[in-house]
Scaffold this active site. Structure first.
Site: not given
Length: 258
Positions: A97, A158, A184-185, A206-207
């Site tokens: 990645k 995040g 992301a986001g 993830n976050t």
């Protein structure tokens, strides 16, 4: 549900999961299991790939998950390429990645350095999954360079703001010749459902899983969101319209209308 195919390899799950920010590795492992994911990203700067007994890696079953090293922390193409080469030399599969984020505050990807690194890594035989701004022109250049996917951001890493780049992602999906992974986001199951309803091939989270009090429970919720969004896309969502349209007859049972 239909399978996700990347570089000729099939996956039954369309949810990729990152391994950062979890309060413990056991919580991370529980979240991975609950997510149903088969692709797990690991920041190379956080682990010693040469040591399988590394505490993080010890919690990831390499027979069950594709370990996808990422170049998080790389500030330019040279650093990203070096990290990818180190991972392959340590025995990882040649999948990477690609992340090039010179600005540590907003973590927005550098388009020029990302394309430069992608061109080098593809020529060296890597399967490259690049993290990018939702830029349709850059996405086309990366596909022409031979990347296996494009990974446009929904919002900065995040932030949990959801698919803020919806219009551009829609263009990328329309023009794509490789899988589009929204990355992301994405902070709620509804966010991943939205991305999948649009026609994205997969998402990476993830976050949102790592910072909740119940990572496994949230991972399961995201899994259901991905499945619901994909099934809705395949079934065919109805077109939006301004005028109301009744779902049952309004005439003939109380009064006749001419």
């Amino acid at each position: 549900m239909d399978e996700l195919v990347i570089a000729g390899r099939s996956f039954s799950s369309r949810l990729m999961v990152g391994t950062g920010k979890f309060a413990s590795n056991s919580l991370m492992a529980d979240a991975l299991a609950a997510s149903g994911s088969q692709i797990v990203t690991v920041a190379l700067r956080r682990v010693d790939i040469d040591r399988p007994e590394d505490d993080l890696l010890a919690h990831i079953d390499r027979d069950k998950y594709l370990l996808l090293p990422n170049t998080s922390g790389a500030r330019d193409a040279e650093e990203a390429v070096r990290l990818a080469r180190l991972a392959r030399a340590a025995g990882c599969e040649p999948w990477v990645k690609l992340e090039v984020t010179p600005d540590p505050y907003y973590l927005l990807p550098d388009p020029i350095e990302t394309l430069k690194a992608a061109e080098i890594l593809v020529k060296e035989g890597f399967v490259v999954l690049p993290y990018i701004n939702a830029d349709p022109v850059l996405a086309k250049h990366l596909q022409e360079a031979g990347t296996a996917t494009v990974m446009p951001l929904g919002a900065p890493i995040g932030t949990n703001k959801g698919v803020r780049t919806r219009d551009n992602i829609a263009i990328i999906i329309e023009q794509a010749i490789v899988p589009v992974v929204v990355d992301a986001g994405l902070g709620a199951p509804s966010h991943v459902a939205e991305a999948m309803e649009m026609g994205a091939d997969a998402v990476l989270v993830n976050t949102a899983l790592a910072v909740t009090p119940d990572p496994a429970g949230m991972a399961h919720a995201f899994r259901l969101g991905v499945e619901a969004g994909r099934r809705a896309f395949l079934a065919g969502l109805p077109a939006q319209q301004q005028k109301a349209e009744a779902s049952s007859p309004l005439t003939g049972f109380l009064r006749d209308e001419q």
